[in-house]
Design a protein around this motif. Structure first.
Motif, mmCIF file in Angstrom:
data_model
loop_
_atom_site.group_PDB
_atom_site.id
_atom_site.type_symbol
_atom_site.label_atom_id
_atom_site.label_comp_id
_atom_site.label_asym_id
_atom_site.label_seq_id
_atom_site.Cartn_x
_atom_site.Cartn_y
_atom_site.Cartn_z
ATOM 1 N N PRO A 4 0.818 -1.222 0.000
ATOM 2 C CA PRO A 4 0.000 0.000 0.000
ATOM 3 C C PRO A 4 0.848 1.267 0.000
ATOM 4 N N SER A 5 2.051 1.181 0.560
ATOM 5 C CA SER A 5 2.971 2.315 0.541
ATOM 6 C C SER A 5 3.783 2.262 -0.752
ATOM 7 N N ILE A 6 3.595 3.211 -1.640
ATOM 8 C CA ILE A 6 4.177 3.155 -2.982
ATOM 9 C C ILE A 6 5.697 3.052 -2.956
ATOM 10 N N PHE A 7 6.351 3.701 -1.990
ATOM 11 C CA PHE A 7 7.808 3.706 -1.967
ATOM 12 C C PHE A 7 8.391 2.448 -1.326
ATOM 13 N N SER A 8 7.521 1.549 -0.843
ATOM 14 C CA SER A 8 7.984 0.268 -0.319
ATOM 15 C C SER A 8 8.085 -0.782 -1.417
ATOM 16 N N ASN A 9 7.623 -0.441 -2.600
ATOM 17 C CA ASN A 9 7.638 -1.383 -3.709
ATOM 18 C C ASN A 9 8.975 -1.365 -4.439
ATOM 19 N N GLU A 10 9.213 -2.407 -5.225
ATOM 20 C CA GLU A 10 10.478 -2.521 -5.947
ATOM 21 C C GLU A 10 10.582 -1.462 -7.041
ATOM 22 N N ILE A 11 11.762 -0.876 -7.192
ATOM 23 C CA ILE A 11 12.023 0.129 -8.215
ATOM 24 C C ILE A 11 13.011 -0.448 -9.213
ATOM 25 N N THR A 12 12.689 -0.365 -10.509
ATOM 26 C CA THR A 12 13.548 -0.923 -11.558
ATOM 27 C C THR A 12 13.856 0.141 -12.611
ATOM 28 N N ILE A 13 14.753 -0.201 -13.533
ATOM 29 C CA ILE A 13 15.165 0.729 -14.586
ATOM 30 C C ILE A 13 14.167 0.700 -15.737
ATOM 31 N N ASN A 14 13.817 1.884 -16.230
ATOM 32 C CA ASN A 14 12.872 2.031 -17.335
ATOM 33 C C ASN A 14 13.585 2.703 -18.510
ATOM 34 N N ASN A 15 13.677 2.007 -19.638
ATOM 35 C CA ASN A 15 14.306 2.551 -20.844
ATOM 36 C C ASN A 15 13.219 3.011 -21.811
ATOM 37 N N THR A 16 13.242 4.286 -22.168
ATOM 38 C CA THR A 16 12.134 4.871 -22.923
ATOM 39 C C THR A 16 12.628 5.725 -24.078
ATOM 40 N N LEU A 17 11.914 5.611 -25.207
ATOM 41 C CA LEU A 17 12.140 6.464 -26.371
ATOM 42 C C LEU A 17 10.817 7.133 -26.721
ATOM 43 N N ILE A 18 10.853 8.466 -26.868
ATOM 44 C CA ILE A 18 9.630 9.227 -27.152
ATOM 45 C C ILE A 18 9.833 10.083 -28.392
#
Length: 230
Positions: A4-18
């Motif tokens: 329920p606490s968003i910052f307790s969740n796993e954080i991963t790398i996001n590769n994005t092209l826009i």
């Protein structure tokens, strides 16, 4: 599978092209392509029932998102400010290809094919799709260092039309004996992933809440932007 606490969740790398095209000074269309890993584990949750449940997953994600963006703020360089700043609100659709996996005794398994929610042992069910659509709501702020180059910050909320990004949907816990027999040499892994902590299961208990039938996630990007045309 989330806290329920968003910052307790796993954080991963996001590769994005826009890529974006400006119809007017106020409205633009964009196409976003992202490739990243989405993962989480119940043990990090602040909900004790989820900790006892013990699910964990890693999903390779590929998303394609067309959107319309509306300018909501703009500033111009002044005598004491050299940066040109503008910000946008965006709304769009999304196509996602995903494949939830997890590990058992050092081996990585594709969870969908194991039917961990009983999909392969119930004639009324079928394996869930590994593609889905969704909606994206985003906010972006651009800081232009000159007329061509900018650094941008993009925050997006993604609401999907599937409950299986994490392999855990509102399915009743399957009979472990039937699940073991259905999966042959992978039977032990299938039984483990269906109930990782061997928690006591009351008849009719579901693996996740049926009140939230769509998975969602947040993404945050720091972008380097170049204007290609005048």
């Amino acid at each position: 599978v989330s806290s329920p606490s968003i910052f307790s969740n796993e954080i991963t790398i996001n590769n994005t092209l826009i890529g974006a095209y400006h119809f007017t000074n106020e409205i633009s269309a964009a196409l976003t392509i992202s490739k990243f890993t989405l993962g989480n584990i119940d043990y990090t949750s602040t909900n004790l029932e989820e900790v006892a449940r013990g699910f964990h997953f890693t999903t390779e994600m590929l998303s394609i998102s067309p959107s319309i963006q509306f300018k909501i703020r703009e500033s111009s360089p002044g005598s004491t400010r050299k940066l040109f700043v503008n910000s946008y609100f965006g709304i769009g659709g999304e196509y996602i290809k995903f494949n939830p996996t997890s590990s058992y005794k050092g081996v990585i398994y594709n969870l969908q094919t194991l039917g961990t929610g009983g999909q392969t042992i119930d004639s009324a069910k079928s394996p869930y799709s590994l593609t889905t659509a969704g909606l994206v709501f985003s906010g972006r702020m651009n800081f232009y260092v000159n007329k061509k180059y900018a650094v941008s910050f993009l925050l997006s909320y993604h609401r999907t039309f599937t409950d299986y990004l994490d392999d855990v949907g509102p399915d009743i816990y399957p009979d472990p004996n039937k699940l073991f027999a259905k999966n042959g040499t992978n039977g032990a892994a299938a039984v483990y992933f269906s109930n990782p902590t061997s928690d006591y299961i009351t008849p009719g208990r579901v693996r996740s809440s049926p009140s939230t039938p769509q998975d969602s996630y947040f993404s945050f990007n720091i972008l380097f932007t170049r204007k290609l045309f005048k």
